[in-house]
Scaffold this motif. Structure first.
Motif, PDB file in Angstrom:
ATOM      1  N   GLU A  84      30.291  -3.633 -91.460  1.00 23.09           N
ATOM      2  CA  GLU A  84      30.973  -3.777 -92.799  1.00 23.09           C
ATOM      3  C   GLU A  84      31.949  -4.867 -93.032  1.00 23.09           C
ATOM      4  OE1 GLU A  84      31.465   1.078 -93.226  1.00 23.09           O
ATOM      5  OE2 GLU A  84      32.806   0.097 -92.099  1.00 23.09           O
ATOM      6  N   GLY A  85      32.207  -5.666 -92.072  1.00 22.73           N
ATOM      7  CA  GLY A  85      33.058  -6.736 -92.048  1.00 22.73           C
ATOM      8  C   GLY A  85      32.450  -8.157 -92.257  1.00 22.73           C
ATOM      9  N   LEU A  86      31.068  -7.805 -92.628  1.00 22.97           N
ATOM     10  CA  LEU A  86      30.347  -9.005 -92.989  1.00 22.97           C
ATOM     11  C   LEU A  86      30.372  -9.522 -94.250  1.00 22.97           C
ATOM     12  CD1 LEU A  86      26.664  -8.251 -91.103  1.00 22.97           C
ATOM     13  CD2 LEU A  86      28.338 -10.167 -90.760  1.00 22.97           C
ATOM     14  N   ASP A  87      30.421 -10.781 -94.786  1.00 27.71           N
ATOM     15  CA  ASP A  87      30.499 -11.153 -96.252  1.00 27.71           C
ATOM     16  C   ASP A  87      29.330 -10.722 -96.992  1.00 27.71           C
ATOM     17  OD1 ASP A  87      32.025 -12.407 -97.788  1.00 27.71           O
ATOM     18  OD2 ASP A  87      31.128 -14.522 -97.536  1.00 27.71           O
ATOM     19  N   GLY A  88      29.380 -10.136 -97.989  1.00 25.17           N
ATOM     20  CA  GLY A  88      28.431  -9.883 -99.113  1.00 25.17           C
ATOM     21  C   GLY A  88      27.541  -8.569 -98.939  1.00 25.17           C
ATOM     22  N   ALA A 127      21.201   0.986 -92.314  1.00 27.88           N
ATOM     23  CA  ALA A 127      20.635   0.495 -93.376  1.00 27.88           C
ATOM     24  C   ALA A 127      21.603  -0.415 -94.154  1.00 27.88           C
ATOM     25  CB  ALA A 127      20.073   1.411 -94.490  1.00 27.88           C
ATOM     26  N   ILE A 128      21.465  -1.683 -94.194  1.00 29.85           N
ATOM     27  CA  ILE A 128      22.573  -2.496 -95.056  1.00 29.85           C
ATOM     28  C   ILE A 128      22.168  -2.902 -96.318  1.00 29.85           C
ATOM     29  CG2 ILE A 128      23.776  -4.703 -94.833  1.00 29.85           C
ATOM     30  CD1 ILE A 128      23.148  -4.331 -91.610  1.00 29.85           C
ATOM     31  N   LEU A 141      21.440 -13.892 -90.842  1.00 30.66           N
ATOM     32  CA  LEU A 141      22.087 -12.717 -90.721  1.00 30.66           C
ATOM     33  C   LEU A 141      21.319 -11.997 -89.456  1.00 30.66           C
ATOM     34  CD1 LEU A 141      23.229 -11.147 -93.956  1.00 30.66           C
ATOM     35  CD2 LEU A 141      24.724 -11.551 -91.879  1.00 30.66           C
ATOM     36  N   ARG A 142      20.006 -12.067 -89.768  1.00 33.30           N
ATOM     37  CA  ARG A 142      19.072 -11.190 -88.724  1.00 33.30           C
ATOM     38  C   ARG A 142      19.239 -11.874 -87.473  1.00 33.30           C
ATOM     39  NH1 ARG A 142      14.688 -11.358 -85.962  1.00 33.30           N
ATOM     40  NH2 ARG A 142      14.472 -13.411 -86.214  1.00 33.30           N
ATOM     41  N   SER A 143      19.303 -12.834 -87.208  1.00 36.87           N
ATOM     42  CA  SER A 143      19.597 -13.643 -85.779  1.00 36.87           C
ATOM     43  C   SER A 143      20.749 -13.438 -85.147  1.00 36.87           C
ATOM     44  CB  SER A 143      19.205 -15.005 -85.839  1.00 36.87           C
ATOM     45  OG  SER A 143      18.289 -15.430 -86.843  1.00 36.87           O
ATOM     46  N   GLU A 144      21.996 -13.384 -86.090  1.00 37.75           N
ATOM     47  CA  GLU A 144      23.055 -13.094 -85.631  1.00 37.75           C
ATOM     48  C   GLU A 144      23.573 -11.689 -85.098  1.00 37.75           C
ATOM     49  OE1 GLU A 144      26.279 -14.144 -88.482  1.00 37.75           O
ATOM     50  OE2 GLU A 144      27.685 -12.948 -87.510  1.00 37.75           O
ATOM     51  N   ILE A 145      23.229 -10.795 -86.079  1.00 34.19           N
ATOM     52  CA  ILE A 145      23.252  -9.321 -85.478  1.00 34.19           C
ATOM     53  C   ILE A 145      22.421  -9.017 -84.349  1.00 34.19           C
ATOM     54  CG2 ILE A 145      22.924  -6.875 -86.431  1.00 34.19           C
ATOM     55  CD1 ILE A 145      23.579  -8.317 -89.418  1.00 34.19           C
TER      56      ILE A 145
END
Lengths: 298, 220
Positions: A84-88, A127-128, A141-145
């Protein structure tokens, strides 16, 4: 005003008279024009179907984050907070492993297979829904998460739909370009038809000029003729596209269902149909005016 | 009404059609421009109708210098004229009625008034019973009369006729001449280019003789 209306009514009557005096030739011209206009219109309808399909699926979650099978509530809450804290990020939906199993039973008919398993094999997931991330941002994002603790798998879901939508956008641009090209072809067709009519009527034109006809009086019937030919061509184009999409639709639906999707041609909207007719009429009138002007100047 | 001042007309290739022609035709006159073929008769009519422009000099109609006439004003000048062509210029894919109605359509007249005026014009030239016929079904004399009906239907102030009896026998030529005389009596200025003696003798007009582009008898 009455005289102006009378002049236009007379010109329209003369143009209609020419069409009805030569019905076969007029019909052939309309078919040629219609085919020229039907090609870009048909492409537009096909791409519109693809675009609608892609749009429906582009609103699906952008990313699915699957947690490790043993993730507890604390881990779930921690991941949710970080997501929820991710940008966008617009929305984060939690799908528990129980809900996922229920959904799988319903949608894929895998109830027996699931029952045969000793335990629910599905993980908890998120689901984001994002706000229009590009492909590269999604990948980052995928790599980071994926590196976060208790995260087992991150999947980019709507990427294909986005790609399809981008392709549809490109297709629309191609259709517009084709529309311009075939529009010019239609312009040339009407120009030539009216030029031949002008040559056929050159004695009448010469006489009319000698006895006091204005260029407007001479050109008007030809401009109406061009506009009517354009309108007829536009109507033929619409009919051709309507018939072709009705003919192909059943086969397309069957084909797409086989791949788990529902793809179909949509009917040409009334507004688009009206714009096609008006545009074709205007195109015809413009071509005729150019041809008549050229003849008068000559 | 019509004025030529030192008018020259040369066509491409150095052909001299008119040389230093000066004349004056007053309102209501009946004038015949006589001369052999190639004398410049048709050129004079073309200059009056602004179909051609003079190479030098000045042509004016109704005090309007045609050199300075804007293209936009030209149709309205021509609507004051009635033109009778040597080759008739009839539209053979239209009826007699439609041929005569053309100048009225150009002027923007309504159907009722058009019908009334066309019938009157056809009656005047003796073709009232043939209004639905095709011009192709008419004899040479009838075609010429049809051309005259078309020239007068919009009640022009000036009637210009180029060899109106060119292909007609003396009887028919005489009948056509009588028609022009009647229009002139009604106040129309009539200018006829012809070398037909029958017309000249019948009308006893003011006569302007052209020879190789020069006017032999100048107007006062």
């Amino acid at each position: 005003m009455t005289g102006w209306l009378r002049a236009h009514a007379r010109a329209l009557g003369a143009a209609l008279g020419r069409i009805f005096r030569h019905p076969a030739a007029s019909l052939l011209e309309a078919i040629v024009l219609g085919m020229a206009l039907a090609l870009p219109l048909g492409l537009y309808v096909a791409i519109d179907g693809v675009h609608a399909f892609a749009s429906r699926h582009a609103s699906a979650p952008e990313l699915s984050v699957y947690l490790a099978l043993g993730a507890d509530q604390r881990a779930i809450d921690a991941v949710r907070a970080r997501l929820e804290g991710l940008d966008g990020v617009d929305r984060v939906d939690f799908i528990s492993r129980q809900d996922a199993a229920k959904a799988l039973r319903k949608s894929a008919g895998l109830a027996e297979a699931l029952d045969a398993l000793p335990d629910n094999p599905l993980p908890d997931a998120f689901a984001i829904h994002g706000g229009g991330w590009g492909a590269s941002r999604l990948e980052r994002l995928r790599s980071e998460i994926a590196l976060w603790p208790q995260v087992a798998l991150v999947q980019v879901d709507a990427g294909w739909a986005r790609t399809l939508e981008a392709a549809a956008k490109l297709g629309r641009a191609v259709a517009a370009l084709l529309g311009v090209m075939f529009g010019l072809a239609a312009l040339a067709i009407v120009f030539n038809t009216v030029r031949l009519q002008l040559l056929d009527r050159r004695d009448e034109i010469e006489l009319s000029r000698l006895i006091g006809a204005t260029p407007g009086f001479i050109c008007r019937p030809f401009v109406y003729l061009g506009a009517l030919q354009g309108l007829l061509g536009g109507a033929v184009a619409l009919l051709l596209v309507l018939a072709a999409s009705a003919w192909l639709n059943a086969a397309l639906v069957d084909f797409s269902i086989a791949y788990g999707a529902h793809l179909s041609f949509r009917a040409v909207p009334w507004g688009v149909a009206g714009a096609i007719l008006a545009g074709a009429g205007l195109l015809g009138a413009t071509a005729a005016r150019l041809a008549a002007g050229r003849q008068l100047w000559a | 009404m019509i004025r030529f001042e030192h008018v020259d007309k040369r066509y491409p290739g150095g052909i001299i059609a008119l040389q230093d022609v000066s004349l004056r035709i007053e309102r209501g006159e009946l004038v015949v421009i006589a001369g052999a073929s190639g004398a410049g008769k048709s050129t004079m009519l073309k200059l009056i109708a602004a179909v051609e422009q003079p190479s030098a000099g000045r042509v004016s109609v109704n005090d309007e210098d045609l050199r300075g006439l804007r293209a936009r004003a030209l149709p309205y000048l021509r609507r004051q004229l009635g033109l009778v062509f040597q080759d008739h210029k009839l539209l053979f894919d239209r009826s007699v009625f439609d041929n005569v109605a053309l100048p009225l359509a150009i002027a923007g007249l309504g159907r009722k008034e058009t019908s009334r005026r066309v019938d009157a014009a056809l009656d005047k030239v003796g073709l009232l019973g043939r209004s639905h016929a095709s011009p192709i079904a008419l004899s040479g004399g009838e075609q010429q009369r049809l051309c005259i009906a078309r020239a007068i239907v919009h009640r022009p102030a000036i009637l210009l006729a180029d060899e109106p009896t060119g292909n007609l026998d003396p009887d028919h030529a005489g009948a056509i001449a009588t028609l022009f005389e009647s229009f002139n009596r009604a106040g129309v200025t009539v200018v006829i280019a012809t070398h037909d003696r029958v017309v000249i003798e019948r009308l006893r007009p003011r006569r302007l003789d052209l020879q190789a582009g020069r006017l032999l008898e100048a107007a006062p």
